[in-house]
Write a protein that holds these residues in place. Structure first.
Motif, short mmCIF file in Angstrom:
data_model
loop_
_atom_site.label_atom_id
_atom_site.label_comp_id
_atom_site.label_asym_id
_atom_site.label_seq_id
_atom_site.Cartn_x
_atom_site.Cartn_y
_atom_site.Cartn_z
N GLN A 52 -4.41 -65.89 -66.16
CA GLN A 52 -5.26 -66.22 -67.28
C GLN A 52 -5.81 -64.94 -67.89
OE1 GLN A 52 -4.96 -68.80 -68.73
NE2 GLN A 52 -5.96 -70.58 -67.85
N GLY A 83 -3.06 -69.93 -70.74
CA GLY A 83 -3.65 -70.76 -71.77
C GLY A 83 -3.25 -70.34 -73.16
N ASP A 133 -1.46 -72.85 -75.68
CA ASP A 133 -2.17 -73.18 -76.92
C ASP A 133 -1.47 -72.59 -78.15
OD1 ASP A 133 -4.15 -74.85 -75.92
OD2 ASP A 133 -5.50 -73.20 -75.46
N GLN A 187 -14.81 -68.55 -81.25
CA GLN A 187 -13.41 -68.98 -81.25
C GLN A 187 -12.70 -68.52 -79.97
OE1 GLN A 187 -12.60 -67.09 -85.09
NE2 GLN A 187 -11.95 -69.10 -85.88
N ALA A 231 -13.88 -70.73 -77.09
CA ALA A 231 -13.27 -72.05 -77.16
C ALA A 231 -11.80 -72.00 -76.70
CB ALA A 231 -13.36 -72.61 -78.57
N LEU A 232 -11.10 -70.95 -77.08
CA LEU A 232 -9.71 -70.78 -76.68
C LEU A 232 -9.60 -70.59 -75.16
CD1 LEU A 232 -6.88 -70.61 -77.94
CD2 LEU A 232 -7.23 -68.16 -78.17
N GLU A 281 -11.76 -71.63 -72.90
CA GLU A 281 -12.10 -72.92 -72.27
C GLU A 281 -10.93 -73.88 -72.33
OE1 GLU A 281 -15.71 -74.22 -74.19
OE2 GLU A 281 -16.88 -72.57 -73.29
N SER A 282 -10.22 -73.91 -73.44
CA SER A 282 -9.05 -74.76 -73.57
C SER A 282 -8.01 -74.41 -72.51
CB SER A 282 -8.44 -74.63 -74.97
OG SER A 282 -7.21 -75.32 -75.05
N GLY A 283 -7.80 -73.11 -72.32
CA GLY A 283 -6.81 -72.65 -71.35
C GLY A 283 -7.16 -72.96 -69.91
N GLU A 284 -8.43 -73.25 -69.65
CA GLU A 284 -8.89 -73.55 -68.29
C GLU A 284 -8.97 -75.06 -68.02
OE1 GLU A 284 -9.27 -71.56 -65.82
OE2 GLU A 284 -9.50 -69.59 -66.70
N ARG A 285 -8.52 -75.89 -68.94
CA ARG A 285 -8.71 -77.34 -68.83
C ARG A 285 -8.15 -77.94 -67.54
NH1 ARG A 285 -5.11 -79.40 -73.82
NH2 ARG A 285 -5.77 -77.38 -74.60
N TRP A 344 1.24 -79.00 -73.33
CA TRP A 344 0.55 -79.24 -72.07
C TRP A 344 1.13 -80.49 -71.43
CZ3 TRP A 344 -3.34 -76.17 -70.05
CH2 TRP A 344 -3.85 -75.18 -70.89
#
Length: 155
Positions: A12, A16, A20, A69, A72-73, A75-79, A131
């Motif tokens: 990481q 992500g 994304d 931004q 947020a990116l 956090e998305s990668g850690e979902r 994903w």
């Protein structure tokens, strides 16, 4: 039914960023992905983070993202967390970046790779990131390895 797919571990935030669709060029010191051209690759999220901060400079600089931004990116990668196969990406052409490459062409590649200093590295185009419906717990491996993804996790 499970589908066997070649898999590669990404640290990481790069896993992500690939899934994304921000990172569309992968860089390696050897042409690891060349044999997979026109095939699908599973993206495994490694337990450890990438050690450098070049990605942050590229996101905030040439890609023009503000701190919110970028957050947020990330956090998305850690979902799905770590230590999982999280998605798939299609593998394109691999080539070696020339040491003489400069200017706008090099900057465009650095934006696509979200990394600085690509000369002499083997670069591979990545496309169609997606994903999985749910993460698949899996221990990572060095280089390429095979994973069986249950069909119900595929979109």
């Amino acid at each position: 039914m499970a589908v066997p797919v070649w898999c590669l571990s990404f640290r990481q935030p790069y896993a992500g960023l690939v899934l994304d669709g921000v990172k569309t060029v992968e860089s390696r010191w050897k042409p690891l992905l060349a044999p997979l051209e026109n095939q699908t690759l599973a993206v495994h999220i490694a337990q450890r983070d990438w050690e450098g901060q070049d990605w942050r400079a590229v996101l905030g600089g040439p890609l023009g993202m503000d701190p919110a931004q970028i957050r947020a990116l990330l956090e998305s990668g850690e979902r799905f967390g770590r230590g999982v196969v999280a998605g798939l990406v299609d593998v394109g052409e691999t080539w070696q970046c020339s040491t003489s490459l400069q200017g706008e062409e090099l900057q465009q590649l650095e934006r696509s790779a979200v990394l600085i200093g690509l000369q002499e590295k083997h670069l591979t185009h990545l496309s169609n990131p997606r994903w999985l419906k749910e993460p698949l717990s899996a221990r990572g491996g060095r280089d390429l390895w095979t994973v069986k993804i249950p069909a119900e996790l595929l979109l």
